[in-house]
Write a protein that holds these residues in place. Structure first.
Motif, PDB file in Angstrom:
ATOM      1  N   MET A 470       0.853  -0.897  -0.307  1.00  0.00           N
ATOM      2  CA  MET A 470      -0.220   0.007  -0.142  1.00  0.00           C
ATOM      3  C   MET A 470       1.043   1.438  -0.011  1.00  0.00           C
ATOM      4  SD  MET A 470      -3.132  -1.417  -0.591  1.00  0.00           S
ATOM      5  CE  MET A 470      -4.119   0.002  -0.160  1.00  0.00           C
ATOM      6  N   ASP A 471       0.658   2.528  -0.817  1.00  0.00           N
ATOM      7  CA  ASP A 471       1.349   3.079  -1.059  1.00  0.00           C
ATOM      8  C   ASP A 471      -0.093   5.263  -0.224  1.00  0.00           C
ATOM      9  OD1 ASP A 471       3.692   4.644  -2.601  1.00  0.00           O
ATOM     10  OD2 ASP A 471       2.285   5.826  -2.358  1.00  0.00           O
ATOM     11  N   ILE A 472       0.630   5.057   0.573  1.00  0.00           N
ATOM     12  CA  ILE A 472      -0.424   6.880   0.994  1.00  0.00           C
ATOM     13  C   ILE A 472       0.392   7.674   0.769  1.00  0.00           C
ATOM     14  CG2 ILE A 472      -0.438   7.227   2.611  1.00  0.00           C
ATOM     15  CD1 ILE A 472      -0.225   3.985   3.292  1.00  0.00           C
ATOM     16  N   ARG A 473       0.019   8.938  -0.740  1.00  0.00           N
ATOM     17  CA  ARG A 473       1.143   9.811  -0.465  1.00  0.00           C
ATOM     18  C   ARG A 473       0.041  11.034  -0.577  1.00  0.00           C
ATOM     19  NH1 ARG A 473       4.019   8.566  -6.332  1.00  0.00           N
ATOM     20  NH2 ARG A 473       4.227   6.609  -5.633  1.00  0.00           N
ATOM     21  N   GLY A 474       0.698  12.639  -0.069  1.00  0.00           N
ATOM     22  CA  GLY A 474      -0.379  13.836   0.007  1.00  0.00           C
ATOM     23  C   GLY A 474       0.997  14.626   0.047  1.00  0.00           C
ATOM     24  N   SER A 475      -0.453  15.778  -0.282  1.00  0.00           N
ATOM     25  CA  SER A 475       0.984  17.027  -1.573  1.00  0.00           C
ATOM     26  C   SER A 475       0.321  17.993  -1.280  1.00  0.00           C
ATOM     27  CB  SER A 475       0.616  16.581  -2.794  1.00  0.00           C
ATOM     28  OG  SER A 475      -0.329  16.593  -2.918  1.00  0.00           O
ATOM     29  N   ALA A 476       0.769  19.068  -0.743  1.00  0.00           N
ATOM     30  CA  ALA A 476       0.389  20.412  -0.642  1.00  0.00           C
ATOM     31  C   ALA A 476       1.363  21.528  -1.574  1.00  0.00           C
ATOM     32  CB  ALA A 476       0.755  21.052   0.866  1.00  0.00           C
ATOM     33  N   PRO A 477       0.382  22.961  -2.010  1.00  0.00           N
ATOM     34  CA  PRO A 477       1.313  23.015  -2.983  1.00  0.00           C
ATOM     35  C   PRO A 477       1.991  24.916  -1.957  1.00  0.00           C
ATOM     36  CG  PRO A 477      -0.852  24.037  -2.634  1.00  0.00           C
ATOM     37  CD  PRO A 477      -0.580  22.802  -2.273  1.00  0.00           C
ATOM     38  N   PHE A 478       3.194  25.371  -2.282  1.00  0.00           N
ATOM     39  CA  PHE A 478       4.099  26.447  -1.896  1.00  0.00           C
ATOM     40  C   PHE A 478       4.402  27.363  -2.464  1.00  0.00           C
ATOM     41  CE2 PHE A 478       8.049  23.450  -2.692  1.00  0.00           C
ATOM     42  CZ  PHE A 478       8.751  24.606  -3.245  1.00  0.00           C
ATOM     43  N   GLY A 479       4.232  28.836  -2.089  1.00  0.00           N
ATOM     44  CA  GLY A 479       5.069  29.475  -3.030  1.00  0.00           C
ATOM     45  C   GLY A 479       3.636  30.791  -3.617  1.00  0.00           C
ATOM     46  N   ILE A 480       3.253  31.267  -3.914  1.00  0.00           N
ATOM     47  CA  ILE A 480       2.455  32.329  -4.184  1.00  0.00           C
ATOM     48  C   ILE A 480       2.447  32.446  -5.757  1.00  0.00           C
ATOM     49  CG2 ILE A 480       1.963  34.780  -4.405  1.00  0.00           C
ATOM     50  CD1 ILE A 480       2.899  35.253  -1.505  1.00  0.00           C
ATOM     51  N   THR A 481       3.404  32.315  -6.385  1.00  0.00           N
ATOM     52  CA  THR A 481       3.289  32.564  -7.745  1.00  0.00           C
ATOM     53  C   THR A 481       4.059  31.150  -7.689  1.00  0.00           C
ATOM     54  OG1 THR A 481       5.048  34.277  -8.382  1.00  0.00           O
ATOM     55  CG2 THR A 481       2.878  34.293  -8.856  1.00  0.00           C
ATOM     56  N   ASN A 482       4.343  30.839  -9.493  1.00  0.00           N
ATOM     57  CA  ASN A 482       5.031  29.547 -10.402  1.00  0.00           C
ATOM     58  C   ASN A 482       5.471  28.155  -8.978  1.00  0.00           C
ATOM     59  OD1 ASN A 482       6.413  28.461 -11.639  1.00  0.00           O
ATOM     60  ND2 ASN A 482       8.153  29.817 -12.023  1.00  0.00           N
ATOM     61  N   THR A 512      -2.134  24.814   4.234  1.00  0.00           N
ATOM     62  CA  THR A 512      -3.024  24.777   2.372  1.00  0.00           C
ATOM     63  C   THR A 512      -4.745  24.487   3.002  1.00  0.00           C
ATOM     64  OG1 THR A 512      -2.496  24.828   0.668  1.00  0.00           O
ATOM     65  CG2 THR A 512      -2.571  23.271   1.225  1.00  0.00           C
ATOM     66  N   ASN A 513      -5.508  24.884   1.944  1.00  0.00           N
ATOM     67  CA  ASN A 513      -6.843  24.528   1.684  1.00  0.00           C
ATOM     68  C   ASN A 513      -7.316  24.165   0.333  1.00  0.00           C
ATOM     69  OD1 ASN A 513      -6.434  26.762  -0.417  1.00  0.00           O
ATOM     70  ND2 ASN A 513      -8.493  27.652   1.009  1.00  0.00           N
ATOM     71  N   VAL A 514      -6.103  23.476   0.344  1.00  0.00           N
ATOM     72  CA  VAL A 514      -5.584  22.464  -1.832  1.00  0.00           C
ATOM     73  C   VAL A 514      -5.039  21.472  -1.732  1.00  0.00           C
ATOM     74  CG1 VAL A 514      -6.164  24.850  -3.277  1.00  0.00           C
ATOM     75  CG2 VAL A 514      -3.681  24.791  -2.488  1.00  0.00           C
ATOM     76  N   GLY A 515      -4.656  20.777  -0.536  1.00  0.00           N
ATOM     77  CA  GLY A 515      -4.241  19.582   0.101  1.00  0.00           C
ATOM     78  C   GLY A 515      -4.554  18.753  -0.124  1.00  0.00           C
ATOM     79  N   THR A 516      -3.833  17.060  -1.544  1.00  0.00           N
ATOM     80  CA  THR A 516      -4.102  15.636  -1.858  1.00  0.00           C
ATOM     81  C   THR A 516      -3.779  15.444  -0.654  1.00  0.00           C
ATOM     82  OG1 THR A 516      -2.437  15.846  -3.100  1.00  0.00           O
ATOM     83  CG2 THR A 516      -4.492  16.670  -4.186  1.00  0.00           C
ATOM     84  N   LEU A 517      -4.975  14.262  -0.594  1.00  0.00           N
ATOM     85  CA  LEU A 517      -4.711  12.830  -0.290  1.00  0.00           C
ATOM     86  C   LEU A 517      -4.789  11.281  -1.004  1.00  0.00           C
ATOM     87  CD1 LEU A 517      -3.824  11.506   2.406  1.00  0.00           C
ATOM     88  CD2 LEU A 517      -5.810  11.542   3.169  1.00  0.00           C
ATOM     89  N   GLN A 518      -3.538  10.716  -1.191  1.00  0.00           N
ATOM     90  CA  GLN A 518      -4.300   9.411  -1.803  1.00  0.00           C
ATOM     91  C   GLN A 518      -3.543   8.083  -0.931  1.00  0.00           C
ATOM     92  OE1 GLN A 518      -2.307  10.713  -5.695  1.00  0.00           O
ATOM     93  NE2 GLN A 518      -1.368   8.650  -5.265  1.00  0.00           N
ATOM     94  N   LEU A 519      -4.655   6.957  -1.637  1.00  0.00           N
ATOM     95  CA  LEU A 519      -4.461   5.197  -0.946  1.00  0.00           C
ATOM     96  C   LEU A 519      -4.150   4.642  -2.751  1.00  0.00           C
ATOM     97  CD1 LEU A 519      -3.389   3.613   1.188  1.00  0.00           C
ATOM     98  CD2 LEU A 519      -5.988   4.044   1.207  1.00  0.00           C
ATOM     99  N   SER A 520      -3.489   4.038  -2.328  1.00  0.00           N
ATOM    100  CA  SER A 520      -2.696   3.018  -4.379  1.00  0.00           C
ATOM    101  C   SER A 520      -2.844   1.583  -3.347  1.00  0.00           C
ATOM    102  CB  SER A 520      -2.424   4.109  -5.194  1.00  0.00           C
ATOM    103  OG  SER A 520      -2.038   5.299  -5.300  1.00  0.00           O
ATOM    104  N   GLU A 521      -2.981   1.145  -3.894  1.00  0.00           N
ATOM    105  CA  GLU A 521      -2.238  -0.715  -4.349  1.00  0.00           C
ATOM    106  C   GLU A 521      -1.505  -0.674  -4.873  1.00  0.00           C
ATOM    107  OE1 GLU A 521      -2.614  -5.325  -3.356  1.00  0.00           O
ATOM    108  OE2 GLU A 521      -4.383  -4.230  -3.520  1.00  0.00           O
ATOM    109  N   TYR A 522      -0.494  -0.845  -5.060  1.00  0.00           N
ATOM    110  CA  TYR A 522       0.903  -1.567  -6.070  1.00  0.00           C
ATOM    111  C   TYR A 522       1.365  -2.828  -5.926  1.00  0.00           C
ATOM    112  CZ  TYR A 522       1.891   3.680  -7.438  1.00  0.00           C
ATOM    113  OH  TYR A 522       2.098   4.987  -7.591  1.00  0.00           O
ATOM    114  N   ILE A 523       1.162  -3.795  -7.343  1.00  0.00           N
ATOM    115  CA  ILE A 523       1.569  -4.619  -7.886  1.00  0.00           C
ATOM    116  C   ILE A 523       2.964  -4.736  -9.194  1.00  0.00           C
ATOM    117  CG2 ILE A 523       0.930  -7.266  -8.470  1.00  0.00           C
ATOM    118  CD1 ILE A 523      -2.101  -6.179  -7.285  1.00  0.00           C
TER     119      ILE A 523
END
Length: 550
Positions: A470-482, A512-523
């Motif tokens: 199982m692969d767990i990932r999350g992300s968040a952007p940073f910076g005002i532009t680019n 941040t209010n635009v974060g992501t969270l995902q759960l995957s099964e890799y085989i």
């Protein structure tokens, strides 16, 4: 009138030339962690090495201090730090037009500060930074601040140390040294300018290896080295194994600090590391011995279910991506790939951070292999009889993105007559099993997640398959532009049915209010492909949602 115009023109041209000589700072960073302003664990520790990036900072060719003690002026370059209205001259280690390395004065008080560079009499504008009491940065092998840490052990012959790496793994129970900078202000006989002595620096540190609090026998300046270079001696805890076991250093205090997120390979007998869900070392070793390199093929089916929110209304999009990729690696290219291209960023039970910094361009990535031609199309054949041609992309990858969400069953990959680099591959079977269900996904959907509390994901069901995790990932952007992106990745056994992402990892994400969270099964399984030295088949099922990191 004509004379006035000429005079004004000369003045403007001369002003432009003078401006071109004025030092300009774009970033001030810890050279080990490379964390930039605005991220939660940013801060330059008193007494640490720091790097200034910019333009016109120094000479066109590198000028480096050749002897100790360091001086505050080198090749016409000087650095001034102002903290709490007090001005300090920083000892300079090296200078170059695009960057300077210096020592943050140990006397500089923690808090907001500015850094100014003077080169050949031209004074640049002040750049805002933050000074902290301590903020250890772990040096990494790729010098990015992410990935494999610079960890060494003593040897009996020159150069009297060895570097831990995928083919030379750390052994549980043995003691190793982490290298970096940022433990704190010089103390106990150490200075900002002269050779360092054996002495602890800063408050107590903790080294977490695979989430386990390791025994630390020394933390301080590296004796006999220049100012600001720190080392931490620790013992690898028992029961750990993998090519990318997480390695993080935390510092006690109020507030405490968390280093950049790195990894270390660990194996019970040393030597080449291995992960149960990656290409086994027994398969990899023969490839490395092939004269002239090796041909490898990769087939992947990725099933995606993504939920996003607009005005609190959910939208779920599903689909499938199928990829066929044929590559030739030279011997040198192949030797660097074991723990990077063919394994996740972390080993089972570990988490790690990756950082994508803002880019000012869209440069074409440089491939560290040669793409092989398998013809105009490679076909993906469904058990229902449908055929999906995978079109060849500019990078040489064959790919199709379909709105169809392929269900459980056996599929086949074919390529007819093949191409100039790959012949007929026959029929390559790819099995999609029944995947586990993310049982608490709805609790994160568009929710506020407090990073300091950690985060537990749960799943159930599915078919047990060898080579899966199982692969767990999350992300968040940073910076005002680019914007750049901070992301974490964790790996867990499918049978565990749950995993907790620790607060030490989540706290490295910005709010941040635009974060992501995902759960995957890799085989990942191996297959024999005609004309290929190794065939890798991957099937992945991913569910994701948007949320708020608080």
């Amino acid at each position: 009138m004509r004379t006035l115009v000429k005079s004004l023109t000369f003045f403007l041209l001369a002003s432009g030339s003078l401006l071109a000589l004025v030092p300009g700072i774009t970033s001030v960073q810890n050279p080990a962690s490379n964390i930039v302003t605005g991220l939660p664990n940013y801060g330059i520790a008193s007494g640490s090495i720091f790097v200034i990036y910019g333009s016109q900072l120094g000479p066109s060719s590198l000028a480096q201090a050749q002897t100790l003690p360091f001086t505050t002026t080198l090749a016409g370059t000087s650095v001034k730090v102002i903290a709490d209205s007090i001005s300090y001259d920083a000892p300079v280690i090296y200078t170059l037009s695009s960057q300077i390395a210096a020592i943050m004065p140990s006397g500089a008080r923690p808090g907001p500060a500015t850094v100014t560079v003077t080169y050949n009499g031209f004074v640049g504008g002040a750049f805002s930074t933050t000074i902290v009491a301590n903020n250890f940065g772990i040096s990494t092998l790729n010098q990015s601040g992410n990935g494999g840490a610079v960890v060494t052990y003593p040897t009996s012959s020159f150069p009297f140390y060895g570097i831990v790496g995928p083919a030379n793994s750390a052994v549980p129970g043995n003691t190793y040294t982490i290298w970096g900078t940022g433990l704190g202000a010089a103390a106990n006989g150490n200075t900002d300018t002269n050779v360092s002595v054996f002495a602890s620096v800063g408050p107590q540190v903790h080294v977490f290896v695979g989430g386990i609090d390791a025994n630390v026998s020394y933390f301080g300046r590296s004796p006999g080295a220049g100012p600001g270079l720190d080392q931490i001696n620790f013992t690898v805890p028992s029961g750990l194994t993998g090519c990318n076991v997480s390695l993080i250093v935390t510092t006690a205090g109020s507030p405490g600090t968390i280093s950049n997120s790195t990894t270390i390979p660990v194996a019970s007998g040393g030597g080449t590391c291995s992960d149960t869900f990656a290409i086994p070392a027994s398969t990899w070793s023969p490839l490395l011995s092939l004269s002239g390199g090796a041909n490898l093929s990769f087939f992947q089916i990725a099933l995606v279910s993504a939920t996003t929110y607009q005005s609190n209304q959910p939208t779920t999009n599903t689909g499938s991506t199928v990829i066929a990729d044929f590559r030739h690696y030279t011997e040198s290219q192949l030797s660097s790939q074991y723990s990077t291209a063919f394994a996740p960023a972390v080993s089972l039970g570990s988490c790690a951070i990756t950082t994508t910094y803002p880019s000012n361009g869209s440069a074409t990535p440089t491939l560290n292999y040669t793409a092989l031609d398998a013809g105009q199309n490679v076909n993906f054949n469904s058990f229902s009889g449908a055929v999906y041609p995978l079109g060849k992309q500019p990078t040489g990858v064959y790919e199709i993105a379909a709105s169809t969400f392929f269900g459980a069953g056996t599929y086949k990959m074919t390529d007819g007559a093949g191409g100039t680099g790959v012949g007929n591959i026959g029929q390559v079977s790819m099995v999609i099993p029944t995947f586990p269900t993310w049982t608490n996904q709805s609790s994160f959907a568009n929710a506020d997640v407090t990073r300091a509390n950690g985060l537990t994901l749960t799943w159930s069901g599915g078919t047990a398959v060898d080579g899966s995790y199982m692969d767990i990932r999350g992300s968040a952007p940073f910076g005002i532009t680019n914007k750049g992106t901070i992301a974490f990745e964790c790996a867990a056994p499918v049978s565990a049915d749950q995993f907790t992402v620790p607060a030490s990892i989540l706290s490295l994400l910005p709010v941040t209010n635009v974060g992501t969270l995902q759960l995957s099964e890799y085989i990942q399984t191996l297959s024999t492909i005609p004309g290929m030295d190794l065939g890798v088949i991957s099937v992945v099922n991913t569910s994701s949602t948007t949320l708020n990191w608080n």
